[in-house]
Design a protein around this motif. Structure first.
Motif, PDB file in Angstrom:
ATOM      1  N   TRP A  81       0.828  -1.201   0.000  1.00 35.19           N
ATOM      2  CA  TRP A  81       0.000   0.000   0.000  1.00 35.19           C
ATOM      3  C   TRP A  81       0.864   1.253   0.000  1.00 35.19           C
ATOM      4  CZ3 TRP A  81      -5.095  -1.377  -0.063  1.00 35.19           C
ATOM      5  CH2 TRP A  81      -5.384  -2.687   0.322  1.00 35.19           C
ATOM      6  N   SER A  82       0.308   2.307  -0.553  1.00 35.19           N
ATOM      7  CA  SER A  82       0.943   3.617  -0.510  1.00 35.19           C
ATOM      8  C   SER A  82       0.052   4.550   0.305  1.00 35.19           C
ATOM      9  CB  SER A  82       1.114   4.167  -1.932  1.00 35.19           C
ATOM     10  OG  SER A  82       1.671   5.455  -1.889  1.00 35.19           O
ATOM     11  N   LEU A  83       0.681   5.294   1.188  1.00 37.75           N
ATOM     12  CA  LEU A  83      -0.055   6.223   2.045  1.00 37.75           C
ATOM     13  C   LEU A  83       0.832   7.427   2.320  1.00 37.75           C
ATOM     14  CD1 LEU A  83      -2.511   6.834   3.924  1.00 37.75           C
ATOM     15  CD2 LEU A  83      -1.256   5.614   5.724  1.00 37.75           C
ATOM     16  N   THR A  84       0.275   8.608   2.163  1.00 33.34           N
ATOM     17  CA  THR A  84       0.994   9.838   2.493  1.00 33.34           C
ATOM     18  C   THR A  84       0.437  10.376   3.798  1.00 33.34           C
ATOM     19  OG1 THR A  84       1.334  10.318   0.147  1.00 33.34           O
ATOM     20  CG2 THR A  84       1.609  12.149   1.684  1.00 33.34           C
ATOM     21  N   VAL A  85       1.339  10.658   4.733  1.00 32.82           N
ATOM     22  CA  VAL A  85       0.936  11.153   6.050  1.00 32.82           C
ATOM     23  C   VAL A  85       1.705  12.426   6.386  1.00 32.82           C
ATOM     24  CG1 VAL A  85       0.353   8.857   6.899  1.00 32.82           C
ATOM     25  CG2 VAL A  85       2.636   9.764   7.300  1.00 32.82           C
ATOM     26  N   ALA A  89       1.552  12.546  12.072  1.00 37.95           N
ATOM     27  CA  ALA A  89       0.999  11.186  12.086  1.00 37.95           C
ATOM     28  C   ALA A  89       2.063  10.118  11.879  1.00 37.95           C
ATOM     29  CB  ALA A  89      -0.074  11.062  11.011  1.00 37.95           C
ATOM     30  N   LEU A  90       3.267  10.527  11.533  1.00 36.70           N
ATOM     31  CA  LEU A  90       4.305   9.558  11.168  1.00 36.70           C
ATOM     32  C   LEU A  90       4.651   8.589  12.293  1.00 36.70           C
ATOM     33  CD1 LEU A  90       6.302   8.480   9.109  1.00 36.70           C
ATOM     34  CD2 LEU A  90       7.924  10.229   9.870  1.00 36.70           C
ATOM     35  N   ASN A  91       4.880   9.065  13.496  1.00 42.38           N
ATOM     36  CA  ASN A  91       5.288   8.181  14.595  1.00 42.38           C
ATOM     37  C   ASN A  91       4.242   7.116  14.891  1.00 42.38           C
ATOM     38  OD1 ASN A  91       7.821   9.229  14.994  1.00 42.38           O
ATOM     39  ND2 ASN A  91       7.117  10.755  16.476  1.00 42.38           N
ATOM     40  N   GLU A  92       2.975   7.487  14.821  1.00 46.44           N
ATOM     41  CA  GLU A  92       1.895   6.517  15.046  1.00 46.44           C
ATOM     42  C   GLU A  92       1.943   5.418  13.981  1.00 46.44           C
ATOM     43  OE1 GLU A  92      -2.836   6.188  14.240  1.00 46.44           O
ATOM     44  OE2 GLU A  92      -2.090   8.143  14.913  1.00 46.44           O
ATOM     45  N   LYS A  93       2.143   5.813  12.730  1.00 45.99           N
ATOM     46  CA  LYS A  93       2.196   4.834  11.631  1.00 45.99           C
ATOM     47  C   LYS A  93       3.437   3.948  11.762  1.00 45.99           C
ATOM     48  CE  LYS A  93      -1.539   6.337   9.721  1.00 45.99           C
ATOM     49  NZ  LYS A  93      -2.791   5.637   9.969  1.00 45.99           N
ATOM     50  N   LEU A  94       4.566   4.538  12.152  1.00 42.52           N
ATOM     51  CA  LEU A  94       5.792   3.749  12.325  1.00 42.52           C
ATOM     52  C   LEU A  94       5.627   2.682  13.402  1.00 42.52           C
ATOM     53  CD1 LEU A  94       8.539   6.514  12.077  1.00 42.52           C
ATOM     54  CD2 LEU A  94       8.153   4.650  10.466  1.00 42.52           C
ATOM     55  N   LEU A 103       9.480   8.292   1.916  1.00 43.51           N
ATOM     56  CA  LEU A 103      10.026   9.382   1.123  1.00 43.51           C
ATOM     57  C   LEU A 103       9.348  10.663   1.574  1.00 43.51           C
ATOM     58  CD1 LEU A 103      11.680  10.500  -1.296  1.00 43.51           C
ATOM     59  CD2 LEU A 103       9.658  10.038  -2.704  1.00 43.51           C
ATOM     60  N   ARG A 104      10.150  11.632   1.957  1.00 43.44           N
ATOM     61  CA  ARG A 104       9.604  12.901   2.432  1.00 43.44           C
ATOM     62  C   ARG A 104       9.706  13.938   1.318  1.00 43.44           C
ATOM     63  NH1 ARG A 104       9.086  14.503   7.646  1.00 43.44           N
ATOM     64  NH2 ARG A 104      10.492  12.858   8.324  1.00 43.44           N
ATOM     65  N   ASP A 105       8.597  14.652   1.082  1.00 38.83           N
ATOM     66  CA  ASP A 105       8.619  15.790   0.160  1.00 38.83           C
ATOM     67  C   ASP A 105       7.635  16.846   0.650  1.00 38.83           C
ATOM     68  OD1 ASP A 105       6.052  15.037  -0.676  1.00 38.83           O
ATOM     69  OD2 ASP A 105       6.708  14.284  -2.622  1.00 38.83           O
ATOM     70  N   HIS A 106       7.314  17.805  -0.203  1.00 38.71           N
ATOM     71  CA  HIS A 106       6.465  18.921   0.227  1.00 38.71           C
ATOM     72  C   HIS A 106       5.028  18.487   0.542  1.00 38.71           C
ATOM     73  CE1 HIS A 106       5.925  18.586  -4.118  1.00 38.71           C
ATOM     74  NE2 HIS A 106       4.734  19.101  -3.934  1.00 38.71           N
ATOM     75  N   ASP A 107       4.595  17.301   0.072  1.00 39.79           N
ATOM     76  CA  ASP A 107       3.244  16.808   0.353  1.00 39.79           C
ATOM     77  C   ASP A 107       3.141  16.081   1.689  1.00 39.79           C
ATOM     78  OD1 ASP A 107       2.219  17.718  -2.099  1.00 39.79           O
ATOM     79  OD2 ASP A 107       2.801  15.864  -3.115  1.00 39.79           O
ATOM     80  N   GLY A 108       4.264  15.695   2.260  1.00 40.11           N
ATOM     81  CA  GLY A 108       4.271  14.925   3.491  1.00 40.11           C
ATOM     82  C   GLY A 108       5.262  13.791   3.390  1.00 40.11           C
ATOM     83  N   VAL A 109       4.978  12.712   4.096  1.00 39.70           N
ATOM     84  CA  VAL A 109       5.843  11.544   4.076  1.00 39.70           C
ATOM     85  C   VAL A 109       5.080  10.418   3.366  1.00 39.70           C
ATOM     86  CG1 VAL A 109       7.206   9.927   5.439  1.00 39.70           C
ATOM     87  CG2 VAL A 109       6.862  12.257   6.266  1.00 39.70           C
ATOM     88  N   ASP A 120      -5.217   2.024   6.140  1.00 36.97           N
ATOM     89  CA  ASP A 120      -5.836   3.330   6.383  1.00 36.97           C
ATOM     90  C   ASP A 120      -6.809   3.568   5.231  1.00 36.97           C
ATOM     91  OD1 ASP A 120      -5.806   6.447   5.884  1.00 36.97           O
ATOM     92  OD2 ASP A 120      -5.031   6.178   7.920  1.00 36.97           O
ATOM     93  N   GLU A 121      -7.864   4.311   5.488  1.00 34.58           N
ATOM     94  CA  GLU A 121      -8.843   4.623   4.435  1.00 34.58           C
ATOM     95  C   GLU A 121      -8.204   5.307   3.231  1.00 34.58           C
ATOM     96  OE1 GLU A 121     -12.277   4.140   4.040  1.00 34.58           O
ATOM     97  OE2 GLU A 121     -12.001   2.702   5.675  1.00 34.58           O
ATOM     98  N   ALA A 122      -7.167   6.098   3.462  1.00 34.36           N
ATOM     99  CA  ALA A 122      -6.520   6.839   2.382  1.00 34.36           C
ATOM    100  C   ALA A 122      -5.457   6.029   1.639  1.00 34.36           C
ATOM    101  CB  ALA A 122      -5.894   8.126   2.936  1.00 34.36           C
ATOM    102  N   ALA A 123      -5.135   4.837   2.132  1.00 39.33           N
ATOM    103  CA  ALA A 123      -4.100   4.006   1.507  1.00 39.33           C
ATOM    104  C   ALA A 123      -4.611   3.431   0.189  1.00 39.33           C
ATOM    105  CB  ALA A 123      -3.684   2.880   2.447  1.00 39.33           C
TER     106      ALA A 123
END
Length: 144
Positions: A81-85, A89-94, A103-109, A120-123
């Motif tokens: 799955w791919s999910l941008t957070v 929210a990163l520590n919870e997902k980790l 991969l971190r960029d301007h949209d998030g991680v 996750d619903e967004a995955a």
């Protein structure tokens, strides 16, 4: 490779090589493999994707799976799955998910997640690679 053997056994043949030499050696193995059996043991999973016609996954001395790279990757449908957070929210997902890449960029991680259920619903489901297959069967705990 001297003596034109029918069977070639290679143990970690590309370990320690820079990317250019790894590619050159991978191509050499592929060319040499025509009409021969090549047994290749490696931890560089991307090499297997490019070289192997058939892959055997061994775990604790037992054959776990055996198939073509393509079929092994297809067996992972709806398990990658791919999910941008956000950073918040990163520590919870980790802590709760098996994450193979970030991969971190301007949209998030952007997270690449391996699991049996939608995390996750967004995955969104994405195409698996052989590294995903390896991590699904051999990755243990939060260490990876």
């Amino acid at each position: 490779m001297l003596g034109d053997p029918d069977i070639l056994i290679l143990d970690e043949p590309t370990a320690g090589l820079d990317p250019q030499e790894r590619i050159r050696f991978r191509n050499l193995i592929t060319k040499f493999a025509q009409g021969r059996t090549v047994l290749l043991a490696t931890h560089i999973v991307s090499d297997i994707e490019f070289i192997a016609n058939e892959v055997m996954l061994l775990k604790e001395g037992h054959l776990l799976m055996q198939d073509t790279p393509r079929k092994l990757m297809q067996s992972m449908e709806n398990k990658v799955w791919s999910l941008t957070v956000s950073d918040d929210a990163l520590n919870e997902k980790l802590a709760s998910l098996k994450i193979s890449n970030m991969l971190r960029d301007h949209d998030g991680v952007h997270l690449r997640i391996i699991g049996d259920e939608r995390p996750d619903e967004a995955a969104v489901p994405i195409q698996a690679n052989l590294e995903d297959v390896f991590l699904y069967h051999f990755g243990e705990g939060e260490q990876w």
